[in-house]
Enzyme design. Structure first.
Site, PDB file in Angstrom:
ATOM      1  CG  ASP A   1      -2.078  -0.779   1.077  1.00 54.58           C
ATOM      2  OD1 ASP A   1      -2.603  -1.068   0.123  1.00 54.58           O
ATOM      3  OD2 ASP A   1      -3.063  -1.003   1.894  1.00 54.58           O
TER       4      ASP A   1
ATOM      5  CE  LYS B   1      -7.964   0.488  -2.861  1.00 54.20           C
ATOM      6  NZ  LYS B   1      -7.167  -0.534  -1.873  1.00 54.20           N
TER       7      LYS B   1
ATOM      8  CG  MET C   1      -8.693   7.053   6.118  1.00 54.90           C
ATOM      9  SD  MET C   1      -9.647   5.737   5.598  1.00 54.90           S
ATOM     10  CE  MET C   1     -10.179   4.846   6.923  1.00 54.90           C
TER      11      MET C   1
HETATM   12  C1  LIG Z   1      -7.160   3.325   5.386  1.00 51.57           C
HETATM   13  S1  LIG Z   1      -6.561   3.470   7.021  1.00 51.57           S
HETATM   14  C2  LIG Z   1      -5.439   2.284   7.462  1.00 51.57           C
HETATM   15  C3  LIG Z   1      -5.296   2.161   8.839  1.00 51.57           C
HETATM   16  C4  LIG Z   1      -4.350   1.301   9.112  1.00 51.57           C
HETATM   17  N1  LIG Z   1      -4.858  -0.068   8.947  1.00 51.57           N
HETATM   18  C5  LIG Z   1      -3.940   1.231  10.595  1.00 51.57           C
HETATM   19  O1  LIG Z   1      -4.192   0.246  11.365  1.00 51.57           O
HETATM   20  O2  LIG Z   1      -3.296   1.895  11.100  1.00 51.57           O
HETATM   21  C6  LIG Z   1      -5.543   5.025   6.594  1.00 51.57           C
HETATM   22  C7  LIG Z   1      -5.671   5.861   7.833  1.00 51.57           C
HETATM   23  O3  LIG Z   1      -4.692   5.464   8.780  1.00 51.57           O
HETATM   24  C8  LIG Z   1      -4.168   6.526   9.443  1.00 51.57           C
HETATM   25  N2  LIG Z   1      -2.783   6.347   9.467  1.00 51.57           N
HETATM   26  C9  LIG Z   1      -2.080   5.362   8.794  1.00 51.57           C
HETATM   27  N3  LIG Z   1      -0.732   5.520   9.191  1.00 51.57           N
HETATM   28  C10 LIG Z   1      -0.401   6.721   9.653  1.00 51.57           C
HETATM   29  C11 LIG Z   1       0.543   7.400  10.478  1.00 51.57           C
HETATM   30  N4  LIG Z   1       1.733   6.888  10.163  1.00 51.57           N
HETATM   31  N5  LIG Z   1       0.374   8.510  10.996  1.00 51.57           N
HETATM   32  C12 LIG Z   1      -0.989   9.018  11.162  1.00 51.57           C
HETATM   33  N6  LIG Z   1      -2.074   8.260  10.696  1.00 51.57           N
HETATM   34  C13 LIG Z   1      -2.124   7.268   9.994  1.00 51.57           C
HETATM   35  C14 LIG Z   1      -4.613   7.985   8.734  1.00 51.57           C
HETATM   36  O4  LIG Z   1      -5.715   8.218   9.144  1.00 51.57           O
HETATM   37  C15 LIG Z   1      -4.807   7.236   7.418  1.00 51.57           C
HETATM   38  O5  LIG Z   1      -5.954   8.048   6.505  1.00 51.57           O
END
Ligand SMILES: C[S@@+](CC[C@H](N)C(=O)[O-])C[C@H]1O[C@@H](n2cnc3c(N)ncnc32)[C@H](O)[C@@H]1O
Length: 483
Positions: free
Chosen positions: A246, A268, A382
């Protein structure tokens, strides 16, 4: 459907045709290659017809019809004479044998469809007696569509069934094998009349498919810091033949993938679905079916707003071995990095993860009064774009405007950015700090704790020279970059 179509196995079965004219001959011919034992009650006056069926059907006199019907599986009455017809029908009815009476639909238990016969492949078009000519014209159209040698291909498939079942014991993989076989070069060879080559290709493909034992691991890559990978995740990405990853997976983690593995970005970003989800499913399945060790590497944890569940289902549905390896969710990574305990005995007894982005865009339809209750932490994934609406809805539902909030962008990475403020200030924080994401919103009393500690640490610093990054978190212009 008024009549149920079924194919009867007539090998060695007794079928009886009544009559003595062309119609009886036509019906008898239908059973030529069926393996049935045909009996004609009546007899042909026409010499040519009598000669044609001399060896193919036993002829019994009408007076002996009781003997002819003994043990019969099916009967067709093709008598032109009404008296003969009525006597035959009465005898058949008395024995409860399924019967077709030519041109008398009201007396029929079954009708004879228009038949397209290509050996092993048989199509039967029926109209229940309503429009036999229409059924025939449909059959003619099908005739033109079906390759002449389709029956040969089916016969070859029959002869290889045992071999293929042994080579590919798994049922779904076997079904997929046949689907591919009937659309691929083996089928073309059979249609061209080269059955030897068709057989060689089918055997070779079955051996290859049988040997291929692909597996898919859906692996959580954590929030970005490579040291937050689990040992299992690290081992799997170093063993994988192909890794589908991803956009959220950090470059440092991608650099840990085995050098000769294939790396496929399927990431995405919001509004830019570079590879549609169904296409990702298809690629995972196809790679595993080639016998590859496949890793599907996802940011954070695969089962938290990560569509890991959909991918698991899609791969499992194809009968492919699939495992899930959890990852540190960004919620946990960001909270730890920012020193925000998501639960706390004094401040938060409930922790809720929500998405700030609805499938069709905008804010999802959340239970705002429940989320507005005090003594809980709400973590929004998100939610950068929708932060102003989220803040407005929570305050409208009763959450205090001065509730502490932390916004953490690129959590646990070298470029992590943390911003602290209040719920009322949230839209302002996101806008002023130019937060674009990936970022998390942590809403609740616990988001104020780093600031509290920062104040204490500042006092200690003055006295001892201890360096601390903290500052007054309630100021909207407060910003802290990770060292
Ligand atoms: C599709 S979701 C995936 C979440 C992921 N599966 C998890 O457990 O963190 C994507 C969202 O996760 C959050 N996110 C993922 N990585 C991040 C990071 N390193 N710092 C801050 N937010 C993060 C953000 O809100 C982003 O828009």
């Amino acid at each position: 459907m008024r009549q149920f179509p079924a194919f009867f196995n007539l090998e060695g079965a007794r079928i009886v045709v009544f009559g003595g004219g062309e119609e009886a001959a036509r019906k008898l011919r239908l059973f030529n290659d069926s393996g049935a034992d045909a009996v004609l009650v009546g007899g042909f006056e026409d010499v040519a017809l009598a000669a044609e069926f001399a060896r193919r059907a036993e002829t019994v006199a009408r007076a002996d019809m009781a003997r002819a019907l003994d043990g019969a599986r099916l009967v067709i009455i093709a008598e032109e004479d009404a008296g003969h017809r009525a006597r035959a029908l009465a005898a058949v009815r008395a024995r409860n044998i399924p019967v077709n009476v030519v041109d008398q639909p009201e007396d029929c238990d079954f009708t004879v469809p228009s038949i397209l016969d290509r050996g092993e492949i048989v199509a039967a078009i029926g109209s229940g007696g309503a429009a036999p000519v229409l059924a025939k014209s449909i059959r003619a159209k099908l005739e033109a569509l079906l390759p002449q040698r389709v029956g040969d291909l089916a016969a070859l498939a029959r002869s290889l069934r045992g071999f293929v079942a042994e080579a590919i014991p798994e049922k779904t993989a076997r079904r997929r094998y046949w689907e591919r076989a009937f659309a691929g070069p083996a089928a073309e060879a059979a249609y061209a009349g080269d059955l030897e080559r068709a057989e060689a290709l089918l055997r070779q493909q079955a051996r290859l498919t049988g040997r291929a034992r692909g597996v898919v691991h859906i692996v959580g890559a954590g929030p970005g810091d490579p040291e937050l990978l689990t040992l299992k995740a690290l081992r799997l990405i170093q063993e994988a033949d192909v890794v589908y990853y991803d956009r959220l997976v950090s470059p440092e983690i991608i650099s840990l993938i085995r050098r000769d593995a294939t790396r496929v970005p399927v990431g995405k970003s919001k509004g830019d679905h570079s590879v549609p989800q169904t296409e990702i499913h298809a690629r995972l399945v196809a790679s595993a079916q080639e016998g590859l060790r496949v890793v599907r590497l996802k940011g954070g944890d695969p089962f938290i707003f990560g569509r890991g569940g959909e991918e698991l289902e899609a791969v499992r549905a194809e009968g492919i071995e699939v495992h899930v390896v959890p990852g540190i969710s960004s919620a946990l990574g960001c909270a730890a990095s920012a020193g925000v305990p998501l639960t706390h005995r004094d401040h938060a007894q409930t922790l809720t993860f929500v998405t700030g982005h609805a499938k069709e865009g905008g804010v999802p339809d959340l239970d705002w009064p429940a989320l507005a209750r005090p003594a809980q932490t709400v973590v929004v994934f998100m939610g950068v774009d929708t932060a102003p609406v989220i803040a407005e809805k929570l305050v409208a539902a009763g959450r205090a405007p001065e509730t502490p909030v932390a916004v953490i962008e690129n959590g646990t990475r070298a470029d992590e950015l943390r911003v602290f403020g209040t719920l009322a200030e949230l839209p302002f924080l996101v806008e002023e700090e130019g937060i674009r994401g990936p970022a998390l919103l942590i809403i609740g009393e616990v988001a104020g704790l780093p600031a509290e500690q920062g104040r204490i640490a500042s006092i200690v610093t003055e006295a001892s020279g201890f360096a601390w990054f903290g500052a007054d978190a309630r100021r909207p212009d407060f910003k802290e970059s990770a060292a």
